[in-house]
Design a protein around this motif. Structure first.
Motif, mmCIF file in Angstrom:
data_model
loop_
_atom_site.group_PDB
_atom_site.id
_atom_site.type_symbol
_atom_site.label_atom_id
_atom_site.label_comp_id
_atom_site.label_asym_id
_atom_site.label_seq_id
_atom_site.Cartn_x
_atom_site.Cartn_y
_atom_site.Cartn_z
ATOM 1 N N LYS A 1 0.822 -1.205 0.000
ATOM 2 C CA LYS A 1 0.000 0.000 0.000
ATOM 3 C C LYS A 1 0.858 1.258 0.000
ATOM 4 O O LYS A 1 0.558 2.233 -0.701
ATOM 5 C CB LYS A 1 -0.912 -0.003 1.232
ATOM 6 N N TYR A 2 1.941 1.230 0.761
ATOM 7 C CA TYR A 2 2.803 2.397 0.885
ATOM 8 C C TYR A 2 4.012 2.340 -0.055
ATOM 9 O O TYR A 2 4.892 3.187 0.033
ATOM 10 C CB TYR A 2 3.275 2.541 2.334
ATOM 11 N N LYS A 3 4.031 1.340 -0.936
ATOM 12 C CA LYS A 3 5.131 1.184 -1.905
ATOM 13 C C LYS A 3 6.490 1.260 -1.206
ATOM 14 O O LYS A 3 7.395 2.009 -1.624
ATOM 15 C CB LYS A 3 5.036 2.249 -3.006
ATOM 16 N N HIS A 4 6.634 0.466 -0.164
ATOM 17 C CA HIS A 4 7.853 0.504 0.648
ATOM 18 C C HIS A 4 8.645 -0.786 0.468
ATOM 19 O O HIS A 4 8.078 -1.884 0.486
ATOM 20 C CB HIS A 4 7.484 0.679 2.126
ATOM 21 N N PRO A 5 9.970 -0.704 0.313
ATOM 22 C CA PRO A 5 10.788 -1.916 0.101
ATOM 23 C C PRO A 5 10.854 -2.802 1.340
ATOM 24 O O PRO A 5 10.943 -2.317 2.469
ATOM 25 C CB PRO A 5 12.172 -1.353 -0.251
ATOM 26 N N VAL A 6 10.822 -4.131 1.105
ATOM 27 C CA VAL A 6 10.827 -5.092 2.205
ATOM 28 C C VAL A 6 11.644 -6.318 1.824
ATOM 29 O O VAL A 6 11.623 -6.769 0.678
ATOM 30 C CB VAL A 6 9.379 -5.507 2.581
ATOM 31 N N GLN B 1 5.997 9.167 -2.575
ATOM 32 C CA GLN B 1 4.762 9.539 -3.276
ATOM 33 C C GLN B 1 3.533 8.878 -2.663
ATOM 34 O O GLN B 1 2.405 9.291 -2.943
ATOM 35 C CB GLN B 1 4.858 9.134 -4.750
ATOM 36 N N TYR B 2 3.756 7.836 -1.854
ATOM 37 C CA TYR B 2 2.650 7.071 -1.266
ATOM 38 C C TYR B 2 2.643 7.160 0.266
ATOM 39 O O TYR B 2 2.116 6.282 0.934
ATOM 40 C CB TYR B 2 2.759 5.602 -1.677
ATOM 41 N N LYS B 3 3.184 8.246 0.819
ATOM 42 C CA LYS B 3 3.310 8.377 2.272
ATOM 43 C C LYS B 3 1.968 8.252 2.996
ATOM 44 O O LYS B 3 1.887 7.812 4.135
ATOM 45 C CB LYS B 3 3.937 9.716 2.633
ATOM 46 N N ASP B 4 0.888 8.680 2.332
ATOM 47 C CA ASP B 4 -0.425 8.595 2.978
ATOM 48 C C ASP B 4 -1.228 7.389 2.498
ATOM 49 O O ASP B 4 -2.433 7.286 2.722
ATOM 50 C CB ASP B 4 -1.230 9.874 2.753
ATOM 51 N N GLY B 5 -0.544 6.457 1.807
ATOM 52 C CA GLY B 5 -1.210 5.236 1.355
ATOM 53 C C GLY B 5 -1.801 5.327 -0.025
ATOM 54 O O GLY B 5 -2.355 4.348 -0.539
#
Length: 358
Positions: free
Chosen positions: A159-164, A349-353
């Protein structure tokens, strides 16, 4: 494998060792043991117990120079997999439990893990950097099948386009291939699957409640076919137990689609030294002394090694032989394969989801 009638099958550790932070020590008296034997009672409860916790933070900064991660997240503490060599056993003492059987039987569940992750990565002060699931204990251990906390965490990363990053030895990760494919489409995920041996009997006694070798190899293949970057950790290398398998194991995982292979050499820090020694004298009495002496030879004459720079790879002749075998194996079977660098540019760009338009 010994036919020792006192061996606890289905568990790694065979006893609860003293917690170094506990002022009191506990032991089973002979009269109690005799009573249990007469009545046919268990000396101690072997069932797994889940303990709900609600921590204040969930993302941990990793400062060790020997570990290839900056931040980790563990939805569970303790691990039912029961790997006898697991370095995470010592961390269970901080929660007031033993690093032995308690580590496998008392599983702490971080019920608010998803909310804490969302709060962390949506913070204005947070800058995207890979967060690794399972820096301490396996995020896909058996209870995850029911609770699905790891799946919800992956949905949050997406959802937040965050690397994992993910480290696991459980084939349950196949359940989440749908989410992993979406993450991989934006280069937001890497998986590291632990494969310690190709021999099922070795797996069964070292890692009693983990996925079978067949299922792990199948998992590598399925992840690779789905376009999800997957590498393998052969960890740990244990002298005279799995040290002869380096070349065939690297060949096998390469054929399944692994992009790389890493390794560590076993080290038995803190309470793990006593737990492992007790276990191997019961599980492999014929080779116990040989294995223990060889481990000592890699770590300056001790089972315990906390020295940065040498603790993960060891030193001496055996360690040099292992390093050389991996160098040859990777050159032969993994030439020109590389793991992609995770994408840290999308998250802002997706900090708020949802994507910001302006």
């Amino acid at each position: 494998m010994s036919n020792n009638k006192d061996f606890i099958y289905g568990r790694g550790a065979q006893l609860n060792v003293h917690n170094r932070f506990d002022a009191h020590d506990h032991e089973f008296r002979d009269d109690f043991l005799n009573h249990c034997a007469t009545e046919g009672d268990e000396v101690q409860n072997s069932k797994t117990v889940l303990i709900d916790t609600f921590p204040k933070t969930i993302v941990n900064k990793v400062t060790s120079p020997d570990v290839g991660m900056g931040f980790s997240l563990n939805p569970y503490q303790g691990c039912e997999h029961g790997c006898i060599y697991c370095y995470a056993r010592n961390s269970h003492e901080y929660w007031g439990y033993s690093a032995g059987l308690d580590f496998e039987q008392k599983i702490l569940v971080k019920r608010n893990a998803v909310e804490l992750l969302q709060k962390k990565i949506s913070s204005k002060n947070w800058e995207a950097t890979p967060i690794v699931l399972s820096g301490n204990t396996d995020c896909y251990q058996p209870i995850e099948k029911k609770l699905k906390i790891t799946r919800q965490l992956l949905q949050t990363f997406l959802k937040y386009k965050h690397p994992v990053g993910i480290i696991t030895k459980n084939a349950l990760i196949q359940r989440d291939i749908d989410i992993l494919k979406d993450l991989a489409a934006d280069n937001l995920v890497q998986v590291s699957l632990s494969v310690t041996s190709l021999e099922e009997e070795t797996r069964r006694i070292l890692e009693p409640r983990t996925a079978s070798i067949k299922k792990r190899l199948e998992t590598i293949e399925k992840l690779s076919v789905a376009g999800i970057p997957v590498s393998v950790m052969m960890a740990p290398i244990i002298p005279s137990i799995n040290s002869h398998e380096i070349m065939p194991l690297v060949k096998e995982v390469a054929e399944r689609g692994a992009l790389g292979v890493g390794y560590t050499i076993v080290r038995l820090n803190g309470a793990i030294g006593g737990i492992f020694t007790d276990w191997i004298r019961k599980a492999m009495p014929d080779r116990a002394d040989k294995v223990l002496h060889q481990i000592e030879s890699v770590h300056g004459g001790s089972l315990n090694d906390s020295r940065f720079g040498t603790r993960m790879k060891g030193e001496g002749e055996f360690a040099s032989q292992v390093a050389q075998q991996f160098k040859i194996a990777k050159a032969k079977y993994l030439k020109e394969r590389e793991r992609p660098v995770l994408n840290c540019d999308l998250h802002e760009q997706y900090k708020d989801g949802q994507m910001k338009l302006f």
